[in-house]
Design a protein around this motif. Structure first.
Motif, PDB file in Angstrom:
ATOM      1  N   SER A   1     -12.428   5.931   1.926  1.00  0.00           N
ATOM      2  CA  SER A   1     -11.840   7.183   2.400  1.00  0.00           C
ATOM      3  C   SER A   1     -12.385   8.328   1.547  1.00  0.00           C
ATOM      4  CB  SER A   1     -10.318   7.128   2.293  1.00  0.00           C
ATOM      5  OG  SER A   1      -9.926   7.160   0.945  1.00  0.00           O
TER       6      SER A   1
ATOM      7  N   MET B   1      -1.344   3.563  -2.447  1.00  0.00           N
ATOM      8  CA  MET B   1      -2.760   3.325  -2.172  1.00  0.00           C
ATOM      9  C   MET B   1      -3.073   3.267  -0.683  1.00  0.00           C
ATOM     10  SD  MET B   1      -3.993   0.941  -5.284  1.00  0.00           S
ATOM     11  CE  MET B   1      -5.707   1.422  -5.212  1.00  0.00           C
TER      12      MET B   1
ATOM     13  N   ASN C   1      -2.992  12.168  -6.536  1.00  0.00           N
ATOM     14  CA  ASN C   1      -2.418  12.069  -5.192  1.00  0.00           C
ATOM     15  C   ASN C   1      -2.301  10.619  -4.743  1.00  0.00           C
ATOM     16  OD1 ASN C   1      -1.823  14.712  -4.398  1.00  0.00           O
ATOM     17  ND2 ASN C   1      -3.998  15.140  -4.148  1.00  0.00           N
ATOM     18  N   GLN C   2      -3.270   9.817  -5.128  1.00  0.00           N
ATOM     19  CA  GLN C   2      -3.235   8.402  -4.770  1.00  0.00           C
ATOM     20  C   GLN C   2      -2.030   7.723  -5.422  1.00  0.00           C
ATOM     21  OE1 GLN C   2      -6.845   5.883  -5.442  1.00  0.00           O
ATOM     22  NE2 GLN C   2      -5.429   4.667  -6.651  1.00  0.00           N
TER      23      GLN C   2
ATOM     24  N   TRP D   1       0.845  -1.204   0.000  1.00  0.00           N
ATOM     25  CA  TRP D   1       0.000   0.000   0.000  1.00  0.00           C
ATOM     26  C   TRP D   1       0.869   1.238   0.000  1.00  0.00           C
ATOM     27  CZ3 TRP D   1      -4.890  -1.120  -1.023  1.00  0.00           C
ATOM     28  CH2 TRP D   1      -5.353  -2.409  -0.728  1.00  0.00           C
ATOM     29  N   LYS D   2       2.098   1.105   0.484  1.00  0.00           N
ATOM     30  CA  LYS D   2       3.040   2.224   0.443  1.00  0.00           C
ATOM     31  C   LYS D   2       4.435   1.649   0.239  1.00  0.00           C
ATOM     32  CE  LYS D   2       3.620   2.372   5.471  1.00  0.00           C
ATOM     33  NZ  LYS D   2       5.055   2.462   5.731  1.00  0.00           N
TER      34      LYS D   2
ATOM     35  N   LEU E   1     -10.767  10.321  -0.198  1.00  0.00           N
ATOM     36  CA  LEU E   1     -10.093  10.304  -1.494  1.00  0.00           C
ATOM     37  C   LEU E   1     -10.802   9.358  -2.467  1.00  0.00           C
ATOM     38  CD1 LEU E   1      -6.450  10.530  -2.303  1.00  0.00           C
ATOM     39  CD2 LEU E   1      -7.577   8.479  -3.104  1.00  0.00           C
ATOM     40  N   GLU E   2     -11.222   8.212  -1.955  1.00  0.00           N
ATOM     41  CA  GLU E   2     -11.911   7.267  -2.834  1.00  0.00           C
ATOM     42  C   GLU E   2     -13.239   7.849  -3.334  1.00  0.00           C
ATOM     43  OE1 GLU E   2     -10.965   4.063   0.242  1.00  0.00           O
ATOM     44  OE2 GLU E   2     -11.599   2.872  -1.484  1.00  0.00           O
TER      45      GLU E   2
ATOM     46  N   THR F   1      -3.480   5.762   0.759  1.00  0.00           N
ATOM     47  CA  THR F   1      -4.424   6.880   0.852  1.00  0.00           C
ATOM     48  C   THR F   1      -5.871   6.408   0.738  1.00  0.00           C
ATOM     49  OG1 THR F   1      -3.973   7.185  -1.484  1.00  0.00           O
ATOM     50  CG2 THR F   1      -2.875   8.683   0.022  1.00  0.00           C
ATOM     51  N   THR F   2      -6.073   5.179   0.274  1.00  0.00           N
ATOM     52  CA  THR F   2      -7.425   4.626   0.283  1.00  0.00           C
ATOM     53  C   THR F   2      -7.619   3.904   1.612  1.00  0.00           C
ATOM     54  OG1 THR F   2      -6.873   2.451  -0.555  1.00  0.00           O
ATOM     55  CG2 THR F   2      -7.171   4.175  -2.178  1.00  0.00           C
TER      56      THR F   2
ATOM     57  N   ALA G   1      -7.456  13.895  -6.974  1.00  0.00           N
ATOM     58  CA  ALA G   1      -7.411  12.886  -5.909  1.00  0.00           C
ATOM     59  C   ALA G   1      -6.670  11.647  -6.397  1.00  0.00           C
ATOM     60  CB  ALA G   1      -8.826  12.526  -5.473  1.00  0.00           C
ATOM     61  N   TRP G   2      -6.959  11.248  -7.629  1.00  0.00           N
ATOM     62  CA  TRP G   2      -6.299  10.054  -8.176  1.00  0.00           C
ATOM     63  C   TRP G   2      -4.789  10.279  -8.312  1.00  0.00           C
ATOM     64  CZ3 TRP G   2      -4.094   9.381 -13.236  1.00  0.00           C
ATOM     65  CH2 TRP G   2      -3.645   8.078 -13.454  1.00  0.00           C
TER      66      TRP G   2
END
Lengths: 225, 321, 415
Positions: free
Chosen positions: C375, C58, C52-53, B228-229, C377-378, C60-61, C49-50
């Motif tokens: 989230s 991910m 940034n993702q 995920w990161k 963002l999603e 961020t989700t 937003a995408w």
């Protein structure tokens, strides 16, 4: 048009059937491949096994225990004595089964190993060695021979790598394998494997934090004996 | 105004040169439309500007890299030295990335003695360290389930147990990749980024995976992990002994999994989780070797496999004394 | 050039058609510009937003290794249904020669095009490595066909997009030229699109129901249920679109098609609910392993009940919507009809999205319960996808209306 419609749905059905067939065919292909490679492997395996250059090393205890003396001499040196220092001149109590009746160096000793006497394993005639069931003497280094008399199932599993921890190589043609012996993990007087504390937990996002996170390494209970 | 398509404005302008009927004030409208289209396009570029930052970390060479199985030996060597340099640059660690291939005549199989396992979690930790997992999440390929005795229904188990183990009336079930002979994760991958090798290990080309996570949905054993990161590992904690298909530090946005420590096992060594196990519950070996430990267990013990009804044919067995 | 007396070939007239189409599609009232500006703004928020993702990973989700698909794939599933639903106009129009339906069938195809674009985007934003998208392209990438159902989905979705673009483009172009369309140039594709519409949704269902490790999805009823709900949400959406067209452009579609669509919704919704009940009964009465996700979804499990409000909202909406559709007197009022359509659209969006994708992961394959809620963002990204989808839909509807009301036609005299 209705005629075309039915024809059309027939085509549809055929297409889905072909999808299913393709999937089946693929899985068939997959099922076949490992078998063939396994067959080849069997042939070359003999050579792999024949050049087992490295041993399986089973760790051995360092020898008969020594008793640390409580005091120090005027020079501040500690000393230790062998079991036979006392036991060679004392009468052996062949009936004794519990540490409670022992004094001097045996104080505080726990004993929980079935319903056996001390001299079931310790040798009354030779205090720095152990004793097999047939009365013959066996060195402390070969304690596993003694254990195996009763725990033959475990001994059998051990011999096949199915009991006891190990290190090193699975492939003996490339390097040795080191194995623990019985008393590395089992205290002979209290052989039940000790409890441990869970030390490490994955922290999943959004999972509740594990309460064990900050607790210390878990082997403390294990390493004590 | 609306369309961010730059060709809209071009169209409008080229149209403005012609004299078409119908529309009044054509030139002015075209100019306004073109203006708004340009504005929209500019706003779009501004909106996606964070992508530029992401693009910086991906080189053209990396972008163009072919699938692992299609790389020539020289290409592989280049890729590996590039990855080693990247690890040095990003993590400050000197690592060696090998390309360990299967040993002919081996098929790896794992077994765990459930009578002995006490759920202490040493294997989980060893995996975490050996495989350069992200430190902040304590990531690991192994999960241990605490199960009440008298059931094999994982629904009744818990992975969040803690404290002193083993607890009375519980047993412990460690689960990791089962290296299935019919791996559903391999079937579903749309780009063949994951496959099963000759020694039975299911591997992932971290530089080919597109990160759709279909394999994660398909795996019945929760064996796959997604990055995920970017994983964070301090330089001094990085295990420098790495392999391309195994424990090298993974890029962000791709899926990874247990490889039976192929960077160890393909060099004849035992996996890290086995060496870490203080109870000796874990057994590993080559099932094609008639004298191997694993063969003896399969022939002499009562073995159990997880979710047998799914037909995945695991190369991972659980047994009882 | 346009006044040239020489007969134009397609090579010169088709680009001109496109140019005119774009020009006229961006002409409109203040309300139209306001609407498009809002959509563009929403789209830009989503795009940002995408981006940034992608830049931040991910993380961020709110997805996890336990719930590894979330709002994006939920929205994808719904949009596939929307696209497939358009076929419910094509079947009456072409298979049963419904004359009135013939006149508006192109609206359904426009909806399908916009929906497919949204599908594709929903999958792209779900990728961890969108930069490696080329690995999916047959020929230069490595396409795991026919084993991976996802590759089938890539094929059928793109195929459906192409078919619809061709049919819509060809019919509009011919109308623009004032010529009669050549049956051989579009009818085979129309029939192909019927098959294809069913296949896109079946393949999408196979994507999930082929996974043995996920008992909630691993049901033979999944594909039929997908189709049934698609044939509710698709027609309901088209009824709304026709309504909006009538109000905003005065392009009054005949009433027949709407009646047919309502009939289809009634039947499809009944089948959908029947299959839902049958699935719930089978699972809960036997109390098998499959029961855990359903229990979690409907009642919560181990004190965790994040999806319970969602699913009961969806069921309430679907039931009320269906009841309204079965009350012809009420349905005559246009606002009731709009309400009914909105209810079933939102109801099915939840049922097939949050109510179908997410509980497939809860409990996880090792029976851990890790909850998921999207989230911010999603939500932004999904809103952005809808923004772009509606931009495409609005522009193509404007084009259709322009052509069909003969506001846009070739300057060239008919030959």
């Amino acid at each position: 048009m209705p005629r075309i419609a039915s024809l059309f749905f027939a085509v549809l059905l055929c297409l889905f059937a072909s999808v299913a067939l393709a999937a089946l065919w693929q899985s068939g292909m997959r099922a076949n491949t490992p078998t063939s490679s396994a067959a080849e492997a069997q042939v070359s395996q003999a050579s792999v096994h024949s050049n087992e250059a490295h041993p399986v090393i089973i760790r051995k205890p360092s020898g008969p225990p020594r008793i640390e003396l409580a005091g120090t001499d005027p020079q501040g040196r500690t000393a230790s004595v062998a079991c036979s220092t006392c036991h060679s001149i004392r009468q052996a109590n062949l009936e004794n089964k519990t540490a409670a009746t022992l004094d001097e160096f045996h104080q505080g000793m726990a004993f929980n190993h079935g319903n056996i006497t001390c001299y079931a394993c310790h040798n009354p005639n030779e205090s720095d060695a152990l004793r097999l069931a047939d009365g013959s003497s066996v060195a402390y280094e070969n304690v596993m021979t003694l254990c195996s008399q009763c725990h033959s199932k475990q001994a059998e599993s051990f011999a096949h790598g199915a009991h006891g921890g190990m290190n090193g190589h699975w492939d003996l043609s490339r390097g040795p394998q080191m194995k623990n012996n019985c008393i590395d993990c089992h205290d002979p007087h209290v052989p039940k494997y000790p409890k441990m504390i869970v030390g490490f937990k994955p922290k999943d996002r959004f999972n509740e934090p594990s309460t064990a996170e900050h607790q210390q390494e878990g082997t403390a209970a294990h390493d004590k004996h | 105004m609306t369309s961010t398509d730059p060709c809209n404005s071009q169209q409008a302008e080229s149209k403005a040169n012609r004299s078409l009927p119908i529309v009044e004030n054509f030139t002015r409208r075209a100019a306004v439309k073109g203006g708004f289209a340009t504005l929209g396009a500019a706003a779009f570029v501004a909106a996606i500007s964070p992508l530029r930052q992401a693009a910086k970390s991906t080189t053209a060479v990396e972008f163009m890299q072919r699938h692992y199985t299609e790389l020539s030996p020289e290409q592989k060597a280049n890729v590996i030295s590039r990855l080693e340099a990247e690890t040095k640059e990003k993590y400050g660690a000197d690592v060696t990335i090998a390309d360990d291939r299967p040993i002919p005549g081996t098929k790896f199989v794992y077994a765990i003695n459930l009578s002995v396992c006490n759920g202490n979690g040493k294997c989980v930790e060893a995996c975490h360290k050996e495989n350069n997992h992200d430190r902040s999440t304590n990531q690991s390929y192994i999960r241990v389930i605490e199960m009440p005795k008298g059931t094999m229904d994982m629904e009744k188990g818990s992975t969040t147990y803690s404290g002193i183990v083993p607890k009375d009336d519980k047993f412990y079930l460690p689960v990791q990749c089962q290296q299935c002979d019919e791996p559903p994760c391999v079937d579903v991958c749309p780009v063949k980024a994951t496959w099963k090798e000759e020694d039975g290990i299911v591997v992932v080309d971290y530089n080919w995976c597109i990160g759709c996570r279909y394999c994660e949905a398909a795996c019945p054993y929760h064996a796959r992990r997604f990055n995920w990161k970017q994983p964070e590992v301090p330089a001094e904690e990085i295990n420098p002994d790495q392999s391309y298909l195994s424990n090298r530090v993974r890029p962000v946005g791709v899926v990874e999994k247990c490889t039976y420590c192929l960077h160890r096992t393909r060099r004849g060594k035992l996996p890290a989780c086995l060496e870490a196990c203080p109870t000796g519950a874990r057994v590993f070996g080559n099932i094609l070797d008639k004298n191997s430990n694993i063969r003896w267990i399969l022939e002499n013990k009562r073995v159990y496999i997880l979710k047998e009804e799914l037909g995945t044919k695991p190369a991972f067995f659980y047994y009882f004394d | 050039m346009s006044s040239s007396p020489v007969k134009q070939t397609a090579i010169t007239s088709y680009p001109k058609f496109i140019g005119r189409a774009l020009w006229l599609a961006t002409e409109g009232s203040f309300a139209f510009y306001a609407w498009m500006t809002v959509l563009t703004a929403v789209f830009l928020v989503g795009a940002n937003a995408w981006a940034n993702q992608v830049a931040g990973g991910m993380i961020t989700t709110n997805m996890t290794d336990h719930v590894s698909w979330g709002l994006y794939i939920a929205n994808f599933t719904f949009c596939v249904g929307l696209a497939a639903g358009g076929v419910m106009m094509v079947i009456p129009a072409y298979l049963y020669d419904d004359e009135e339906m013939h006149k508006v069938v192109i609206i359904g195809e426009a909806v399908a095009i916009a929906a497919i674009v949204m599908c594709t985007l929903s999958v792209v934003v779900d990728l961890g490595r969108p930069d490696r998208f080329w690995h999916l392209i047959p020929g230069i990438g490595k396409f795991n066909w026919p084993m991976s159902m996802l590759t089938w989905d890539v094929i059928v979705l793109n195929g459906y997009l192409l078919i619809n673009l061709h049919v819509v483009g060809y019919l509009l172009y011919m109308r623009y030229l004032g010529r009669k369309p050549n049956v051989w140039w579009y009818l085979p594709f129309v029939f192909l699109s019927i098959f294809w519409a069913i296949s896109i949704h079946t393949v999408t269902a196979f994507l999930y129901c082929g996974l043995g490790g996920r008992p909630f999805w691993n049901s033979a009823l999944l594909a039929p249920r997908f189709l049934a709900s698609a044939f509710v949400s698709g027609p309901a959406f088209i009824i709304l679109v026709m309504r909006v067209l009538r109000v905003t452009t005065g392009y009054a579609a005949p009433t027949g098609p709407a009646r047919t669509l309502i009939q289809i919704i009634r039947v499809a919704m009944t089948i959908n609910l029947l299959m839902l009940v049958s699935e719930i009964f089978t699972v809960l009465y036997t109390g098998s392993a499959h029961a855990a996700p359903l229990n979690y979804l409907f009642f919560g499990d181990h004190g965790k009940n994040g999806l319970v409000p969602w699913i009961w909202t969806a069921i309430g909406m679907n039931l009320v919507g269906t009841a309204l559709f079965f009350t012809p007197a009420a349905l005559e009022r246009s606002h009731v009809r709009i309400l009914a359509c909105l209810l079933v659209i939102v109801g099915i969006w939840i049922e097939k999205g949050m109510g179908l994708i997410v509980p497939g992961f809860i409990p996880s394959t090792l029976h851990e319960i890790v909850e998921y809620s999207p989230s911010l963002l999603e939500w932004k990204v999904v809103a952005g996808i809808w923004g772009l989808g509606l931009i495409i839909l609005t522009l193509s509807l404007k084009l259709i209306v322009n052509v069909f009301t003969d506001r846009m036609h070739t300057d060239e005299p008919a030959t």
